[in-house]
Motif scaffolding. Structure first.
Motif, mmCIF file in Angstrom:
data_model
loop_
_atom_site.group_PDB
_atom_site.id
_atom_site.type_symbol
_atom_site.label_atom_id
_atom_site.label_comp_id
_atom_site.label_asym_id
_atom_site.label_seq_id
_atom_site.Cartn_x
_atom_site.Cartn_y
_atom_site.Cartn_z
ATOM 1 N N SER A 195 0.676 -1.176 0.031
ATOM 2 C CA SER A 195 0.057 0.010 -0.024
ATOM 3 C C SER A 195 0.975 1.126 -0.122
ATOM 4 O O SER A 195 1.001 1.855 0.998
ATOM 5 C CB SER A 195 -0.771 -0.224 1.344
ATOM 6 N N PRO A 196 1.498 1.495 -1.140
ATOM 7 C CA PRO A 196 2.545 2.690 -1.163
ATOM 8 C C PRO A 196 1.992 3.988 -1.082
ATOM 9 O O PRO A 196 2.348 4.972 -0.432
ATOM 10 C CB PRO A 196 3.284 2.402 -2.479
ATOM 11 N N LEU A 197 0.635 4.198 -1.425
ATOM 12 C CA LEU A 197 -0.061 5.256 -1.128
ATOM 13 C C LEU A 197 -0.952 5.057 0.251
ATOM 14 O O LEU A 197 -1.205 3.774 0.318
ATOM 15 C CB LEU A 197 -1.067 5.650 -2.174
ATOM 16 N N PRO A 198 -1.010 5.959 0.974
ATOM 17 C CA PRO A 198 -1.691 6.126 2.228
ATOM 18 C C PRO A 198 -3.218 5.159 2.063
ATOM 19 O O PRO A 198 -3.959 5.855 1.488
ATOM 20 C CB PRO A 198 -1.865 7.357 2.846
ATOM 21 N N THR A 199 -3.640 4.234 3.031
ATOM 22 C CA THR A 199 -4.856 3.517 2.932
ATOM 23 C C THR A 199 -5.732 4.616 3.329
ATOM 24 O O THR A 199 -7.010 4.624 2.510
ATOM 25 C CB THR A 199 -4.895 2.558 4.072
ATOM 26 N N LEU A 211 -5.830 7.599 2.154
ATOM 27 C CA LEU A 211 -6.252 8.287 0.941
ATOM 28 C C LEU A 211 -7.293 7.493 0.075
ATOM 29 O O LEU A 211 -8.184 7.942 -0.540
ATOM 30 C CB LEU A 211 -5.066 8.260 0.198
ATOM 31 N N ARG A 212 -6.924 6.367 0.090
ATOM 32 C CA ARG A 212 -7.946 5.374 -0.844
ATOM 33 C C ARG A 212 -9.319 5.489 -0.360
ATOM 34 O O ARG A 212 -10.226 5.455 -0.921
ATOM 35 C CB ARG A 212 -7.396 3.756 -0.889
ATOM 36 N N ILE A 262 -10.866 12.303 -11.528
ATOM 37 C CA ILE A 262 -9.525 12.537 -11.927
ATOM 38 C C ILE A 262 -8.433 11.920 -10.672
ATOM 39 O O ILE A 262 -7.617 11.268 -11.215
ATOM 40 C CB ILE A 262 -9.325 14.002 -11.941
ATOM 41 N N VAL A 263 -9.039 12.337 -9.642
ATOM 42 C CA VAL A 263 -7.983 11.566 -8.513
ATOM 43 C C VAL A 263 -8.045 10.155 -8.549
ATOM 44 O O VAL A 263 -7.031 9.574 -8.322
ATOM 45 C CB VAL A 263 -8.564 12.349 -6.950
ATOM 46 N N ARG A 264 -9.301 9.541 -8.468
ATOM 47 C CA ARG A 264 -9.269 8.064 -8.550
ATOM 48 C C ARG A 264 -8.450 7.472 -9.888
ATOM 49 O O ARG A 264 -7.624 6.409 -9.522
ATOM 50 C CB ARG A 264 -10.803 7.722 -8.494
ATOM 51 N N ALA A 320 -0.117 -2.388 3.856
ATOM 52 C CA ALA A 320 -1.460 -1.603 4.335
ATOM 53 C C ALA A 320 -1.455 -1.760 5.918
ATOM 54 O O ALA A 320 -2.103 -0.286 6.376
ATOM 55 C CB ALA A 320 -2.819 -2.301 4.016
ATOM 56 N N LEU A 321 -0.856 -2.615 6.686
ATOM 57 C CA LEU A 321 -0.911 -2.550 8.104
ATOM 58 C C LEU A 321 0.086 -3.418 8.359
ATOM 59 O O LEU A 321 0.474 -4.530 8.097
ATOM 60 C CB LEU A 321 -2.027 -3.187 8.552
#
Length: 255
Positions: free
Chosen positions: A96-100, A102-103, A117-119, A137-138
């Protein structure tokens, strides 16, 4: 009107399952909780029990803790449970290289055109950055802390209640770059917890590996086909029986 509690039982024990989407997705997508071929229902049918499946796509061990402490369906099920299954942890170990967070917050972005656009940007970056394999992720330490919090909370009110854990599944999912380097550290942490707290475990990877790498699994590369659900059910039934025998022995020793 009678102010007493509503009777939700038919005399049969409840199999309480706190899970992610692996519990209710089949080879073609998500299914209702009462679908007869998903593994929680296969287990319950074999045992002659009822099922309370509390699950959602993307759930981690942290979400299981939140469900246990916040969901009234769980509170109502615990007094009648024959066993509780923590069928979470697989998502914890995925890259999960981008913060959970954020998703999880994408759905709240406004206006809709900005959200799309962001998605799209997130969906482009996630598989590419996932090849790094980290962060997950954890982290395993936190996964175990949340699972132990769940186990300890249940033991405080139902010390006789058997609890079963799971080791992470395997995948070949492009959305995660087909990377799962976080699995082995997660397994090691879960093994230590299982040994210390005497929690029977089901190895999801052993049960589903053949299916997930075949053309009979879900094309997304992470969810299973029906053979995998059957294998998981068989392993889970064995684990439930072991846990129940162990709980019965402990109760006799205490008595």
């Amino acid at each position: 009107m009678d102010g007493g509690a509503v009777d939700r039982t038919d005399g049969a024990p409840v199999l309480l399952v706190l899970a992610d989407s692996l519990s209710y997705y089949g080879p073609k997508g998500g299914l209702p909780a009462d679908h007869p071929r998903i593994w929680p229902n296969l287990v319950a049918r074999e045992l002659g029990w009822r099922v309370e499946l509390v699950a959602r796509i993307g759930w981690t061990s942290r979400d299981a803790w939140w469900a246990l402490t916040q969901d009234p369906r769980v509170w109502a099920s615990v007094p009648h449970a024959g066993a509780v299954v923590f069928a979470v942890g697989g998502m914890d170990s995925l890259p999960s290289p981008l913060p959970t967070a954020l998703r999880e917050q994408l759905r709240y972005i406004r206006p809709p055109v900005l959200r799309r656009i962001v998605r799209s940007g997130y969906q482009w970056l996630q598989p590419r950055l996932s090849k790094l394999g980290r962060p997950v992720a954890l982290p395993p330490r936190l996964s175990v802390e949340y699972l132990e919090s769940c186990r300890d909370a249940l033991a405080a009110i139902r010390p006789d209640l058997p609890v079963i854990g799971t080791y992470p599944s395997v995948h070949r999912c492009d959305a995660y770059g087909q990377v799962h380097s976080g699995r082995e550290p997660a397994v090691r942490a879960l093994e230590a917890w299982s040994t210390e707290k005497h929690v029977p475990m089901v190895d999801l990877a052993a049960a589903v590996r053949e299916n997930i790498f075949s053309d009979r699994a879900n094309p997304d590369g992470i969810h299973w086909g029906w053979e995998a659900h059957e294998e998981v059910a068989a392993a889970m039934i064995a684990a439930v029986e072991i846990a129940r025998r162990s709980a019965a022995r402990d109760e006799l020793e205490i008595g």
